[in-house]
Design an enzyme around this catalytic site. Structure first.
Site, mmCIF file in Angstrom:
data_model
loop_
_atom_site.group_PDB
_atom_site.id
_atom_site.type_symbol
_atom_site.label_atom_id
_atom_site.label_comp_id
_atom_site.label_asym_id
_atom_site.label_seq_id
_atom_site.Cartn_x
_atom_site.Cartn_y
_atom_site.Cartn_z
ATOM 1 N N ASP A 1 0.833 -1.200 0.000
ATOM 2 C CA ASP A 1 0.000 0.000 0.000
ATOM 3 C C ASP A 1 0.873 1.258 0.000
ATOM 4 O O ASP A 1 1.816 1.363 0.778
ATOM 5 C CB ASP A 1 -0.897 -0.014 1.244
ATOM 6 C CG ASP A 1 -1.958 1.064 1.222
ATOM 7 O OD1 ASP A 1 -2.443 1.384 0.123
ATOM 8 O OD2 ASP A 1 -2.315 1.572 2.301
ATOM 9 N N HIS A 2 0.566 2.185 -0.886
ATOM 10 C CA HIS A 2 1.255 3.482 -0.952
ATOM 11 C C HIS A 2 2.772 3.338 -1.002
ATOM 12 O O HIS A 2 3.501 4.008 -0.259
ATOM 13 C CB HIS A 2 0.837 4.370 0.216
ATOM 14 C CG HIS A 2 -0.554 4.899 0.094
ATOM 15 N ND1 HIS A 2 -0.903 5.920 -0.764
ATOM 16 C CD2 HIS A 2 -1.699 4.520 0.708
ATOM 17 C CE1 HIS A 2 -2.198 6.164 -0.662
ATOM 18 N NE2 HIS A 2 -2.712 5.310 0.212
ATOM 19 N N ASN B 1 -10.335 0.496 1.373
ATOM 20 C CA ASN B 1 -9.167 0.481 2.249
ATOM 21 C C ASN B 1 -9.510 0.992 3.647
ATOM 22 O O ASN B 1 -10.102 2.061 3.788
ATOM 23 C CB ASN B 1 -8.055 1.359 1.665
ATOM 24 C CG ASN B 1 -7.309 0.688 0.545
ATOM 25 O OD1 ASN B 1 -7.900 -0.008 -0.271
ATOM 26 N ND2 ASN B 1 -6.014 0.908 0.485
ATOM 27 N N ALA C 1 -7.657 1.493 7.529
ATOM 28 C CA ALA C 1 -6.438 1.448 8.345
ATOM 29 C C ALA C 1 -6.662 2.090 9.707
ATOM 30 O O ALA C 1 -6.557 1.438 10.744
ATOM 31 C CB ALA C 1 -5.283 2.142 7.612
ATOM 32 N N HIS D 1 -7.193 10.242 4.398
ATOM 33 C CA HIS D 1 -6.588 9.303 5.339
ATOM 34 C C HIS D 1 -6.826 9.795 6.763
ATOM 35 O O HIS D 1 -6.760 10.983 7.044
ATOM 36 C CB HIS D 1 -5.087 9.169 5.071
ATOM 37 C CG HIS D 1 -4.785 8.509 3.764
ATOM 38 N ND1 HIS D 1 -4.025 9.106 2.791
ATOM 39 C CD2 HIS D 1 -5.160 7.307 3.255
ATOM 40 C CE1 HIS D 1 -3.929 8.294 1.741
ATOM 41 N NE2 HIS D 1 -4.606 7.203 2.005
#
Length: 284
Positions: A82-83, A230, A232, A180
Site C-alpha cells: 500500500d502506498h 481500504n 487502516a 486518510h
C-alpha cells in the site's frame, strides 16, 4: 495455493457488485483478527501494508505469516503493498513473493505519474503481479506522508481513462472526497464524479480513506463501481483505545497475552462490520 493476486479478487467483485476490503495491518494481532474473521465469514480480504509496516515487521516475516495463516484457515489471502513509491523497493518485495502492488506517484504531474506507474506495471506484469495506482490526491496522513486538505485533488474522469490506458494498471484508486485518518465530521463524497469516472474507466476502482465512513456511503460507492475499500485508521483506533481502557482498569496487568485480547475483540468488531458493509460475506 492460498496466497493470491488481487486481480482475480477485484474482477470477481466487479462482476458481483460487491467490494473487497483491504485492511492495513500493523502487528501480529491485527493480522490474526483480519484472517480469523474473514475465514469465519467466508469473505475475501486483502492484507495491506505500507512501507512503514514492511520495515517494522520485515518483508520475509510478513510473507511467511500470510502464507501460514492462509494455509491454516484454507482461505485465500492477498498481501498488498500500500502506498509504495520507490521502484527498487517494490521490485525487491515482488521478488520476495508479493503479488499485489500499489505504486503511488499521485503527487507527481500527470505525465510523470504515467511514466512512473508504467515502469512499475511493465516490471510487475512480468511476474503476474497486479498493480494499483492513484490519480488525484487524498488529504490526511499515511505513514510519514502528509497531504494538506487544500492540496488534495479530485480525480478527473477524462484523465482517468487516459491514465488507465497509458499505464496498463489493473485497478485505479480515485479521489472523490475521502481522506486518510478519521473524520471530524461526515465527508461530502462526490458521487457524481465517481459515476462519471465509472463511465470512462472499466477497471475495478479503489477507495482509500474509508475509515469512519457510514455504511450508506460505502454501499453507495460500491454501487458506482468501487471494488476495493481500504481501512487502516479505524483498526488502529479500535486497538489502541481498547488497550488503553484495559490497562487503566487493570494497572497490574503485565502479560501481553492477556491484555491484547481486549484489543483483538475491538478490532474484530471493526473487521466484521466492514466485511458486511462491503457485501462480500460468503464470496471467498
Amino acid at each position: 495455493m492460498y496466497v493470491v493476486s488481487t486481480k482475480q479478487m477485484l474482477n470477481n467483485a466487479q462482476r458481483g457488485g460487491y467490494a473487497v476490503p483491504a485492511f492495513n495491518i500493523h502487528n501480529l494481532e491485527t493480522m490474526q483478527v483480519v484472517v480469523e474473521t474473514a475465514a469465519s465469514m467466508h469473505a475475501p480480504v486483502i492484507i495491506a501494508g505500507t512501507p512503514g509496516t514492511f520495515t517494522h515487521a520485515g518483508t520475509e516475516n510478513l510473507m511467511a505469516l500470510v502464507s501460514a495463516m492462509a494455509k491454516q484457515y484454507h482461505h485465500p489471502l492477498a498481501i498488498h503493498l500500500d502506498h509504495h513509491t520507490k521502484f527498487d523497493d517494490i521490485a525487491q518485495k515482488v521478488r520476495s513473493g508479493v503479488r499485489s502492488v500499489m505504486i503511488d506517484a499521485s503527487h507527481l504531474p500527470f505525465a510523470q505519474n504515467i511514466s512512473r506507474v508504467k515502469e512499475v506495471v511493465d516490471f510487475c506484469h512480468r511476474f503476474d503481479v497486479s498493480v494499483e495506482a492513484e490519480l488525484g490526491q487524498l488529504g490526511g496522513q499515511e505513514d510519514d506522508v502528509q497531504v494538506n486538505e487544500a492540496d488534495a485533488l479530485y480525480t478527473n474522469p477524462v484523465q482517468a481513462r487516459e491514465f488507465a490506458e497509458a499505464t496498463g494498471i489493473d485497478s485505479l484508486a480515485v479521489a472523490i472526497g475521502t481522506a486518510h485518518g478519521m473524520y471530524a465530521s461526515a465527508p461530502a463524497l462526490d458521487f457524481s464524479r465517481l459515476e462519471n469516472i465509472r463511465q470512462w474507466v472499466n477497471l475495478p476502482l479503489v477507495l482509500h480513506g474509508a475509515s469512519g465512513l457510514s455504511t450508506k456511503d460505502i454501499q453507495q460507492t460500491i454501487k458506482l463501481g468501487i471494488c476495493k475499500i481500504n481501512v487502516a485508521t479505524e483498526l488502529k483506533n479500535a486497538f489502541s483505545q481498547a488497550l488503553k481502557n484495559y490497562l487503566t482498569e487493570h494497572p497490574e496487568a503485565t502479560d501481553p497475552r492477556d491484555y491484547l485480547q481486549s484489543a483483538k475483540f475491538a478490532m474484530r468488531d471493526v473487521v466484521s462490520k466492514v466485511i458486511a458493509d462491503c457485501g462480500c460475506e460468503g464470496r471467498a
